[in-house]
Design a protein around this motif. Structure first.
Motif, short mmCIF file in Angstrom:
data_model
loop_
_atom_site.label_atom_id
_atom_site.label_comp_id
_atom_site.label_asym_id
_atom_site.label_seq_id
_atom_site.Cartn_x
_atom_site.Cartn_y
_atom_site.Cartn_z
N ASP A 6 -5.25 7.69 -9.57
CA ASP A 6 -5.80 6.78 -8.74
C ASP A 6 -6.91 6.13 -9.08
O ASP A 6 -7.74 5.76 -8.21
CB ASP A 6 -6.11 7.61 -7.28
CG ASP A 6 -6.84 8.93 -7.68
OD1 ASP A 6 -7.20 9.19 -8.88
OD2 ASP A 6 -7.25 9.39 -6.59
N LEU A 56 -10.69 -0.76 -7.14
CA LEU A 56 -10.08 -1.78 -6.17
C LEU A 56 -11.24 -2.56 -5.69
O LEU A 56 -11.19 -3.76 -5.49
CB LEU A 56 -8.97 -1.30 -5.19
CG LEU A 56 -8.37 -2.45 -4.50
CD1 LEU A 56 -7.68 -3.64 -5.52
CD2 LEU A 56 -7.15 -1.95 -3.58
N ARG A 60 1.60 6.53 -7.18
CA ARG A 60 0.58 7.63 -7.40
C ARG A 60 0.66 8.98 -7.38
O ARG A 60 0.50 9.83 -8.02
CB ARG A 60 -0.79 7.22 -6.61
CG ARG A 60 -1.61 6.10 -7.06
CD ARG A 60 -2.86 5.95 -6.29
NE ARG A 60 -2.95 5.24 -5.29
CZ ARG A 60 -3.51 5.91 -4.08
NH1 ARG A 60 -4.19 6.94 -4.15
NH2 ARG A 60 -3.42 5.16 -2.92
N ASP A 91 2.28 1.65 -3.57
CA ASP A 91 0.95 2.37 -4.21
C ASP A 91 0.81 3.84 -3.97
O ASP A 91 0.89 4.43 -5.15
CB ASP A 91 -0.09 1.40 -4.04
CG ASP A 91 -1.35 2.01 -4.82
OD1 ASP A 91 -1.18 1.66 -5.88
OD2 ASP A 91 -2.04 2.75 -4.42
N ILE A 142 0.88 -1.19 -0.08
CA ILE A 142 0.02 0.05 -0.05
C ILE A 142 0.95 1.20 -0.16
O ILE A 142 0.74 2.21 -0.78
CB ILE A 142 -0.94 0.04 1.15
CG1 ILE A 142 -1.74 -1.17 1.03
CG2 ILE A 142 -1.77 1.26 1.32
CD1 ILE A 142 -2.93 -1.41 2.41
N TRP A 192 -7.03 2.44 -8.04
CA TRP A 192 -7.56 2.44 -6.64
C TRP A 192 -8.86 2.63 -6.28
O TRP A 192 -9.38 1.97 -5.56
CB TRP A 192 -6.74 3.46 -5.66
CG TRP A 192 -6.65 3.45 -4.29
CD1 TRP A 192 -7.80 4.30 -3.54
CD2 TRP A 192 -6.12 2.68 -3.30
NE1 TRP A 192 -7.72 3.98 -2.23
CE2 TRP A 192 -6.68 3.34 -2.03
CE3 TRP A 192 -5.07 1.77 -3.40
CZ2 TRP A 192 -6.23 2.42 -0.84
CZ3 TRP A 192 -4.65 1.13 -2.10
CH2 TRP A 192 -5.29 1.58 -0.96
#
Length: 221
Positions: A135, A141, A21, A17, A14, A138
């Motif tokens: 994002d 997700l 981003r 990530d 995380i 994300w």
């Protein structure tokens, strides 16, 4: 770090990530100032053609063919090749697999590489359907995880079934809930995957497809 705890790996993933981003946001803003062109929030134009009285989207056909092809290729890899069998063994029983001479770290790396490749291939089609930002993945997700759980985490073909089911339930759900007497705002649409995820985990934790197949096998027995 090798042999790190799964929770530590998840937190580290995380964090990586978020860093990636953030870098993409900085890059897109810098390029916008330099070229006066928007590098985020962009959307591509789809190509449509007519078949009789119907207008058919090229991206819809291409994405369907690509998803089915990738699932079939992944199924063949995991079920019919020595590498795929080694990958499954490394996940199901890493200690025994290592005893048999399987390189666990290599199998983990290969699994992540394949997963990233499939996600990247799927991401190619996203800008044709919605505005894309760093994002965007994300934000999608939860939908992807809900689709995987709905289809069954241990069922490759369930991923496609779960994806179509989540999309259909989300679209039809917000359509009917926005009508009287409920008048629910479309802003609540992202909450529908939450409801799907919780419902599946409560009533069919192994996935709907596995539940149906299990009942059919039970009847035959």
């Amino acid at each position: 770090r090798r042999r790190a705890d799964i929770v530590n790996l998840m937190v580290a993933s995380i964090a990586v990530d978020i860093i990636i981003r953030t870098i993409l946001y900085i890059y897109s803003d810098a390029m916008r100032e330099y070229t006066r062109t928007f590098y985020r929030g962009f959307i591509f134009h789809d190509v449509t053609f007519r078949v009789g009285c119907y207008s058919v989207s090229f991206v819809a056909i291409a994405s369907t063919i690509a998803s089915v092809s990738m699932v079939l290729a992944l199924y063949y890899l995991l079920m019919k090749t020595k590498t795929g069998i080694a990958m499954r063994a490394a996940i199901e029983n890493p200690d025994l697999a290592e005893t048999l001479g399987i390189d666990i770290d290599k199998m983990y790396s290969l699994s992540w590489f394949i997963a990233g490749g499939i996600a990247g291939a799927a991401g190619v089609f996203i800008p044709f359907r919605m505005a894309s930002y760093p994002d965007t993945g994300w934000n999608l997700l939860l939908r992807m995880f809900s689709a995987a759980v709905l289809g069954g985490l241990d069922n490759i073909f369930g991923a496609i079934v779960g994806g179509y089911m989540v999309g259909l339930i989300e679209v039809l759900g917000i359509y009917y809930l926005s009508k009287p007497p409920i008048y629910l705002s479309s802003a609540y649409r992202p909450a529908i995957p939450y409801v799907i995820l919780v419902s599946v985990l409560l009533f069919a934790p192994k996935g709907v497809l596995n539940l149906v197949l299990g009942r059919r096998c039970g009847k035959h027995d």
